[in-house]
Design an enzyme around this catalytic site. Structure first.
Site, mmCIF file in Angstrom:
data_model
loop_
_atom_site.group_PDB
_atom_site.id
_atom_site.type_symbol
_atom_site.label_atom_id
_atom_site.label_comp_id
_atom_site.label_asym_id
_atom_site.label_seq_id
_atom_site.Cartn_x
_atom_site.Cartn_y
_atom_site.Cartn_z
ATOM 1 N N TYR A 1 0.824 -1.209 0.000
ATOM 2 C CA TYR A 1 0.000 0.000 0.000
ATOM 3 C C TYR A 1 0.860 1.263 0.000
ATOM 4 O O TYR A 1 0.745 2.110 -0.888
ATOM 5 C CB TYR A 1 -0.943 -0.011 1.213
ATOM 6 C CG TYR A 1 -1.596 1.314 1.497
ATOM 7 C CD1 TYR A 1 -2.432 1.912 0.559
ATOM 8 C CD2 TYR A 1 -1.387 1.979 2.708
ATOM 9 C CE1 TYR A 1 -3.037 3.131 0.813
ATOM 10 C CE2 TYR A 1 -1.992 3.188 2.974
ATOM 11 C CZ TYR A 1 -2.814 3.769 2.025
ATOM 12 O OH TYR A 1 -3.399 4.978 2.273
ATOM 13 N N LYS B 1 1.555 3.826 -3.200
ATOM 14 C CA LYS B 1 1.139 5.223 -3.009
ATOM 15 C C LYS B 1 2.325 6.166 -3.180
ATOM 16 O O LYS B 1 2.178 7.278 -3.707
ATOM 17 C CB LYS B 1 0.511 5.402 -1.628
ATOM 18 C CG LYS B 1 -0.853 4.763 -1.473
ATOM 19 C CD LYS B 1 -1.921 5.428 -2.318
ATOM 20 C CE LYS B 1 -2.370 6.752 -1.733
ATOM 21 N NZ LYS B 1 -3.481 7.353 -2.517
#
Length: 421
Positions: free
Chosen positions: A193, A197
């Protein structure tokens, strides 16, 4: 700042669903909100939902006429599309969090009247750190963060190899998750994640050119503080999954430091910060790339000890129920150092599981094999979660929110009464 002060037309892009039209009217959109609150809010807005997909070129909007209208009329863009699972499949996470950010930015550059682009990132793009983590963009060279084209090709080769061997879907899913964790760890990120990002942020910075861009970096987003009502949340994400797994009796021990700082922020406060950054930066343009941390560690630090104690008290008073109707009794969680945790899990769980597998094989017992499969899946689930959450349960850094504090000071008293963050 609130809905009664906003005018104009709003278009919300959601993942395309074959059973819905390309554009949905306001009444259908607001119906879902009515189900979670008794306040029948009907703002004086023109709101419609556009079926699309940020992982695709032109956001997956196939209607040429609609695309031209959007390029001609859009003033502001807020990109909050993301998958927030720490152990998401690498192909899914890269497409949404990285290529999605790139595609939205490329779409934004075609908007003739665009006044502002707000990108919702995460405070953890800066990797696992100690001390004060500042609100600035971290330049990355290729030795620290890979090219997205390279990662995309890596995924394609891996998927082709799995397809050539007729691997089942479950195996493909597991392999993609393992690949994401492996690539994230290689470049210094704790999970797929925050890794994808970070690559998404880099795409925004590279492509923005002269566009007015803002990056908002929330910390761990939890349920709401006030709106639409206290405690509202949809789905189980981030920290919620850890707490729910404990309540379900899946987690008894965890690698963590009770004095570690858990930086969390209610969801409605993040939305308030989004509104405030847009209004303030529109009134005070900035040629640089403003970055805002929205969190609590620098002002109201939450220790992991409090989460542990509160979770134990809550599930002791309100236990979950198993499928067979029996109540799940939770024990006080046991916390270990990183190294001791792995040793404990091997001796306490993995070794007995291996013995069970040997016995099941020797006796050719399907019942024992099924027990092994069930308990081994639970063991792997716990270990995967522990690895994903470990950077946060041993987090001693503080997210500096100087820019956000200046933003609060710029807001007048009336706005602060309405919008707290």
């Amino acid at each position: 700042m609130r809905s009664d002060r906003i005018s104009g037309e709003f278009r919300v892009i959601i993942r395309s669903i074959s059973t819905v039209p390309d554009v949905l009217p306001l009444d259908l959109v607001w119906f879902e909100f009515d189900k979670v609150t008794d306040r029948k809010l009907r703002p004086p807005l023109s709101v419609s939902v556009v079926a699309g997909d940020t992982s695709l070129e032109n956001l997956g909007i196939g209607d040429t006429k609609l695309i031209n209208v959007l390029w001609r009329e859009i003033d502001f863009i807020v990109n909050s599309a993301a998958t927030t699972r720490f152990n998401e499949r690498y192909d899914v996470s890269l497409n949404i969090n990285t290529f999605g950010a790139r595609n939205v930015m490329l779409f934004a550059k075609k908007c003739e009247r665009l006044k502002m682009f707000l990108h919702i990132s995460t405070a953890y793009v800066t990797k696992e750190r100690k001390g004060i983590i500042t609100e600035k963009f971290f330049e990355h060279d290729e030795s620290l963060i890979p090219k997205i084209e390279t990662e995309n090709e890596l995924i394609k080769r891996k998927l082709k190899k799995l397809e050539d061997t007729s691997a089942p879907n479950n195996m493909i899913k597991v392999c993609m998750k393992e690949l994401g964790m492996k690539r994230a760890n290689k470049f210094g990120w704790p999970n797929v994640y925050s890794f994808t990002k970070a690559m998404g942020e880099l795409q925004i910075a590279k492509l923005r050119g002269s566009l007015p861009v803002i990056i908002l970096r929330p910390t761990i987003i939890l349920s709401t503080c006030k709106e639409p009502f206290p405690g509202w949340i949809e789905g189980i994400r981030t920290m919620d999954k850890l707490i729910m797994s404990y309540g379900n009796g899946e987690i008894v021990s965890l690698p963590a430091c009770l004095d570690a700082a858990v930086d969390a922020i209610p969801g409605d406060m993040v939305v308030n910060a989004m509104l405030a950054t847009m209004v303030t930066n529109y009134s005070h343009p900035n040629s640089l790339l403003p970055i805002y941390h929205v969190g609590s560690s620098s002002k109201n630090t939450l220790r992991f000890r409090l989460i542990s104690e509160t979770s134990y008290k809550y599930f002791s008073m309100h236990p979950f129920t198993r499928k067979d109707g029996k109540l799940i009794t939770v024990r006080k969680p046991i916390f270990f150092s990183k190294m001791f945790f792995y040793s404990y899990m091997v001796l306490r769980y993995k070794s007995p599981l291996q013995v069970l597998l040997v016995v099941a094989t020797l006796l050719n017992s399907q019942i024992l094999k099924n027990q092994y499969i069930k308990h081994n899946q639970t063991y792997n689930h716990v270990m995967l979660m522990a690895k994903a959450y470990m950077p946060y349960t041993f987090m001693f850094g503080r997210f500096d929110d100087t820019n956000t504090e200046i933003l609060r000071m710029r807001m007048n008293n009336e706005d602060i009464g309405d919008v707290q963050f």
